[in-house]
Enzyme design. Structure first.
Site: not given
Length: 447
Positions: A271, A264
């Site tokens: 993070c 994707g």
């Protein structure tokens, strides 16, 4: 006598940890330096969206009707030091402005503020994600600044929370890592985590550097896996393969596994991107930069996905300009079940198309307020249908369940053109094509 626990920093990690410690039966005192945050938490409200967290908070915050009263909040480090036996430091370690390295100023400030008040034996437990070598330095800081000197010990206990599953991950962790230097520190941490340990959660005891490396190593591995399948999508795109079938086939190999193999527009959030960059920066400082040069390519593949999504959208609209084109973007957060838009690939793509002249309208189930603050010039709609109304193309960029359950036929009634680009490979192409939509996704055949 039962242990008393404090949590310093009540952001995403700290608020969750504090509520979970109260749920495990401890008396807990949370500290933050932001008055508005403390006021919210005292009302049993959380400053972010995290499934189940507000309910857990309301169950334990003192002063809320029917609560256990085990959880309170303060802004006073002296009160924290006097109250607690175990002090968890859960403050943020963002990326430094203009650098790859991690900004340790919040962690350093927390230690410098707490230590002078520690007059008796205490265990300070770092949970923040820090560069390897930090714990050793912070242990010295504690000994030097705390009146109790060597009776104040440090342990490092990294967090492994997944946004959207943070409550579950804190109460029922898949492992507990403890970087310690004494039997006393180990005994105290085993007492804190007695409930999950009794359920069979593994307890991994390490030295400081290993404990610090566990979180960055884990995030680097996950980032590598995501960028690997996205690189395969680029090859599939060029060679006519189907990356979804490819991922399914290699995922059956249990050495590889199915998780994190959905191609994707890549990863984002607060993070993974900053952690792999800080890891590279720290390796450079240690003279081991060659060991992590592959992470530079992982980062590069990930960032490239966003531009490729913009180009795929341009092609789907006829290959020229975005001027005069209306684009619906479904998704603003970096992942579903969160309101976090930090480094969100979805918003990055929306912003790029907007800058190139497209009229972009965004809808997200939980991230609208945060998205508006970050990108005030984009258009926003109250529902998916409103976002799609009049659109020449629909971009599916965050894989919320709500979007998978949309009725393509009903959406087709309000769209100008039935063109959908699936940036998360999460929609069913057959269902959308049956409703008359042109469906495109990266690394997949066009028909």
């Amino acid at each position: 006598m039962a242990l008393k626990i404090t949590v310093i920093g009540t952001g995403y990690l700290g608020a969750t940890h504090a509520a979970a410690m109260a749920e495990l039966g401890f008396e807990v005192l949370g500290l933050d330096v932001v008055p508005e945050k403390i006021e919210m938490l005292q009302r049993g409200e959380v400053p972010m969206y995290e499934p189940g967290l507000e309910e857990l908070l309301r169950k334990h915050v003192a002063g809320i009707e029917g609560s256990s009263g085990r959880l309170r909040f303060t802004m006073d480090f002296a009160e924290v030091a006097e109250f607690g036996d175990v002090h968890f430091v859960c403050v943020n370690t963002p990326q430094k402005h203009g650098e790859y390295a991690c900004d340790m100023s919040y962690v350093d400030a927390a230690f410098a503020s707490l230590a002078p008040h520690l007059t008796g034996p205490a265990l300070v437990v770092g949970k923040s994600t820090v560069p390897v070598g930090s714990a050793d330095r912070l242990a010295r800081t504690l000994t030097e600044l705390a009146p109790a000197g060597e009776d104040v010990e440090l342990a490092w206990n990294p967090e492994f929370l997944r946004e959207g599953f943070a409550v579950q991950d804190t109460l029922h962790p898949d492992r507990i890592v403890a970087g310690i230097r004494s039997e006393r520190a180990e005994k105290l941490l085993r007492e804190v985590y007695a409930t999950p340990l009794s359920e069979g959660t593994p307890f991994v005891v390490t030295d400081f550097p290993t404990a610090e490396l566990v979180k960055t190593a884990a995030n680097s591995f996950l980032a590598t896996k995501i960028s690997f399948i996205n690189a395969m999508a680029e090859v599939c795109e060029a060679g006519g393969g189907d990356v979804v079938k490819l991922a399914e086939a290699i995922g059956h190999d249990d050495r590889i596994g199915k998780k994190f193999l959905r191609a994707g527009i890549g990863f984002g959030g607060g993070c993974l991107p900053k952690d792999i960059r800080a890891f590279m920066a720290r390796a450079g400082e240690l003279g081991a930069d060659q060991a992590l040069t592959f992470l530079r390519e992982i980062d590069s593949i990930n960032m490239r996905r966003r531009g490729q999504m913009v180009e795929m959208t341009r092609e789907a609209l006829g290959g020229s300009s975005f001027l005069g084109k209306r684009i619906a973007v479904l998704g603003a957060t970096f992942k579903p079940d969160s309101d976090d838009v930090r480094d969100s690939p979805a918003l990055n793509v929306a912003g790029q198309i907007h800058l190139q002249g497209g009229q972009v309208t965004v809808y997200d189930p939980k991230g609208m307020d945060n998205a508006r603050r970050l990108f005030p010039t984009l258009g926003y709609a109250d529902t998916a249908v409103d976002a799609v109304r009049g659109a020449h193309a629909v971009l599916h960029l965050t894989e919320w369940r709500e979007f998978r359950e949309l009725d393509p036929a009903a959406l087709g009634e309000v769209a100008t053109d039935r063109v959908v680009l699936d940036g998360r490979n999460a929609l069913d192409p057959a269902v959308w094509r049956a409703a008359g939509w042109t469906y495109r996704a990266m690394g997949r055949p066009t028909a």
